[in-house]
Enzyme design. Sequence first.
Site, mmCIF file in Angstrom:
data_model
loop_
_atom_site.group_PDB
_atom_site.id
_atom_site.type_symbol
_atom_site.label_atom_id
_atom_site.label_comp_id
_atom_site.label_asym_id
_atom_site.label_seq_id
_atom_site.Cartn_x
_atom_site.Cartn_y
_atom_site.Cartn_z
ATOM 1 N N HIS A 173 -10.062 5.633 9.790
ATOM 2 C CA HIS A 173 -9.360 4.366 9.511
ATOM 3 C C HIS A 173 -7.860 4.504 9.777
ATOM 4 O O HIS A 173 -7.207 3.610 10.309
ATOM 5 C CB HIS A 173 -9.619 3.969 8.054
ATOM 6 C CG HIS A 173 -9.262 2.547 7.756
ATOM 7 N ND1 HIS A 173 -8.315 2.200 6.829
ATOM 8 C CD2 HIS A 173 -9.734 1.383 8.277
ATOM 9 C CE1 HIS A 173 -8.205 0.882 6.786
ATOM 10 N NE2 HIS A 173 -9.053 0.362 7.639
ATOM 11 N N PHE A 200 0.858 -1.184 0.000
ATOM 12 C CA PHE A 200 0.000 0.000 0.000
ATOM 13 C C PHE A 200 0.900 1.243 0.000
ATOM 14 O O PHE A 200 1.864 1.317 0.766
ATOM 15 C CB PHE A 200 -0.884 0.019 1.239
ATOM 16 C CG PHE A 200 -2.160 0.809 1.107
ATOM 17 C CD1 PHE A 200 -2.142 2.190 1.047
ATOM 18 C CD2 PHE A 200 -3.387 0.161 1.057
ATOM 19 C CE1 PHE A 200 -3.319 2.925 0.944
ATOM 20 C CE2 PHE A 200 -4.570 0.874 0.953
ATOM 21 C CZ PHE A 200 -4.535 2.261 0.905
ATOM 22 N N ALA A 230 -0.110 -1.931 5.820
ATOM 23 C CA ALA A 230 0.594 -1.874 7.099
ATOM 24 C C ALA A 230 -0.071 -2.725 8.176
ATOM 25 O O ALA A 230 0.604 -3.286 9.044
ATOM 26 C CB ALA A 230 0.677 -0.421 7.558
ATOM 27 N N PHE A 231 -1.406 -2.836 8.097
ATOM 28 C CA PHE A 231 -2.117 -3.596 9.128
ATOM 29 C C PHE A 231 -1.648 -5.054 9.175
ATOM 30 O O PHE A 231 -1.697 -5.687 10.232
ATOM 31 C CB PHE A 231 -3.629 -3.549 8.874
ATOM 32 C CG PHE A 231 -4.451 -4.073 10.012
ATOM 33 C CD1 PHE A 231 -4.910 -5.387 9.986
ATOM 34 C CD2 PHE A 231 -4.765 -3.273 11.101
ATOM 35 C CE1 PHE A 231 -5.680 -5.871 11.027
ATOM 36 C CE2 PHE A 231 -5.527 -3.752 12.144
ATOM 37 C CZ PHE A 231 -5.986 -5.057 12.113
ATOM 38 N N THR A 260 -11.311 9.431 6.764
ATOM 39 C CA THR A 260 -12.000 8.806 7.907
ATOM 40 C C THR A 260 -10.996 8.468 9.007
ATOM 41 O O THR A 260 -9.802 8.700 8.876
ATOM 42 C CB THR A 260 -12.691 7.490 7.452
ATOM 43 O OG1 THR A 260 -11.668 6.501 7.198
ATOM 44 C CG2 THR A 260 -13.533 7.715 6.210
ATOM 45 N N PHE A 298 10.599 -0.171 13.855
ATOM 46 C CA PHE A 298 9.339 0.406 13.376
ATOM 47 C C PHE A 298 9.639 1.468 12.314
ATOM 48 O O PHE A 298 9.926 2.617 12.631
ATOM 49 C CB PHE A 298 8.582 1.023 14.552
ATOM 50 C CG PHE A 298 7.232 1.577 14.199
ATOM 51 C CD1 PHE A 298 6.987 2.954 14.205
ATOM 52 C CD2 PHE A 298 6.185 0.728 13.844
ATOM 53 C CE1 PHE A 298 5.744 3.467 13.888
ATOM 54 C CE2 PHE A 298 4.930 1.244 13.520
ATOM 55 C CZ PHE A 298 4.719 2.602 13.536
ATOM 56 N N ALA A 300 3.783 2.868 4.843
ATOM 57 C CA ALA A 300 3.437 4.287 4.753
ATOM 58 C C ALA A 300 1.932 4.414 4.934
ATOM 59 O O ALA A 300 1.160 4.032 4.036
ATOM 60 C CB ALA A 300 3.858 4.849 3.406
ATOM 61 N N VAL A 301 1.537 4.891 6.101
ATOM 62 C CA VAL A 301 0.112 5.084 6.390
ATOM 63 C C VAL A 301 -0.153 6.577 6.277
ATOM 64 O O VAL A 301 0.401 7.376 7.041
ATOM 65 C CB VAL A 301 -0.250 4.570 7.792
ATOM 66 C CG1 VAL A 301 -1.757 4.627 7.994
ATOM 67 C CG2 VAL A 301 0.239 3.135 7.975
HETATM 68 N N1 LIG Z 1 -4.846 3.367 4.186
HETATM 69 C C1 LIG Z 1 -3.677 2.643 4.274
HETATM 70 C C2 LIG Z 1 -3.682 1.266 4.460
HETATM 71 N N2 LIG Z 1 -4.849 0.599 4.580
HETATM 72 C C3 LIG Z 1 -4.942 -0.852 4.394
HETATM 73 C C4 LIG Z 1 -4.647 -1.623 5.687
HETATM 74 O O1 LIG Z 1 -3.271 -1.521 6.043
HETATM 75 C C5 LIG Z 1 -4.984 -3.103 5.495
HETATM 76 O O2 LIG Z 1 -4.185 -3.614 4.448
HETATM 77 C C6 LIG Z 1 -6.455 -3.291 5.158
HETATM 78 O O3 LIG Z 1 -7.236 -2.633 6.144
HETATM 79 C C7 LIG Z 1 -6.813 -4.786 5.112
HETATM 80 O O4 LIG Z 1 -6.568 -5.400 6.345
HETATM 81 N N3 LIG Z 1 -2.524 0.574 4.557
HETATM 82 C C8 LIG Z 1 -1.303 1.220 4.463
HETATM 83 O O5 LIG Z 1 -0.234 0.589 4.542
HETATM 84 N N4 LIG Z 1 -1.285 2.588 4.280
HETATM 85 C C9 LIG Z 1 -2.431 3.319 4.179
HETATM 86 O O6 LIG Z 1 -2.368 4.572 3.997
HETATM 87 C C1 LIG Z 2 -4.830 5.208 6.347
HETATM 88 C C2 LIG Z 2 -6.051 4.779 5.653
HETATM 89 O O1 LIG Z 2 -6.616 3.745 5.904
HETATM 90 C C3 LIG Z 2 -6.658 5.798 4.734
HETATM 91 O O2 LIG Z 2 -5.741 6.040 3.678
HETATM 92 C C4 LIG Z 2 -7.978 5.337 4.168
HETATM 93 O O3 LIG Z 2 -8.532 6.458 3.517
HETATM 94 P P1 LIG Z 2 -10.018 6.929 3.926
HETATM 95 O O4 LIG Z 2 -9.978 7.231 5.403
HETATM 96 O O5 LIG Z 2 -10.286 8.175 3.090
HETATM 97 O O6 LIG Z 2 -10.941 5.776 3.596
#
Ligand SMILES: Nc1c(NC[C@H](O)[C@H](O)[C@H](O)CO)[nH]c(=O)[nH]c1=O
Ligand SMILES: CC(=O)[C@@H](O)COP(=O)(O)O
Length: 156
Positions: A88, A22, A56-57, A86, A113, A80-81
């Site tokens: 999330h 991601f 990342a999750f 939202t 980390f 990279a999150v």
């Molecule tokens: N929004 C981002 C995500 N979201 C996906 C989650 O990490 C995960 O893969 C999904 O929820 C399924 O379990 N991941 C990132 O690495 N960076 C983001 O910005």
């Molecule tokens: C970090 C995330 O999960 C984020 O990029 C998801 O985007 P959104 O909050 O607009 O659905």
Amino acid sequence: MTTFSGNYQATDGKIGIVVARFNNFVTERLLAGAQDSLERHGLTSNQIDIAWVPGAFEIPLALQNLAQTKQYAGLIALGAVIRGETSHYDYVCNEVAKGVAQVGLQQNLPTMFGVLTTDTVEQAVNRAGVKGGNKGADCAESVLEMIDLQHQINLN
Ligand SMILES: Nc1c(NC[C@H](O)[C@H](O)[C@H](O)CO)[nH]c(=O)[nH]c1=O
Ligand SMILES: CC(=O)[C@@H](O)COP(=O)(O)O
């Protein structure tokens, strides 16, 4: 009084890197920074294993899977999150940080980390080899230091 301080010296052990796909325009640069730094500190490519996860999750589970093989002297988590619209972002960041720390402590294994948690794309790009350095390279040095520190403590 004994003072322990690890050095950035090459290890003869293996390093496992878990990297999220991601935002791969950022994470590929973090990975390149980590690989370059490890190799400049004397490791060979045969000592570096890479596990790709969707996001990342999923990093903590892959870290745990690598740790349980007992084949690695240290681990690096790269991701990279980037905040969206939202909440999330908050849940992903919190769980990844907790999970990475938990693997290191439970497995007694240096686990770095290197997951960027940013509000903007620019902030992430800057920390993947631009103005803010490269968090992947930083983690490479830190994992070597922690491996050496553990070695020093265990020898004492
Ligand atoms: N929004 C981002 C995500 N979201 C996906 C989650 O990490 C995960 O893969 C999904 O929820 C399924 O379990 N991941 C990132 O690495 N960076 C983001 O910005
Ligand atoms: C970090 C995330 O999960 C984020 O990029 C998801 O985007 P959104 O909050 O607009 O659905």
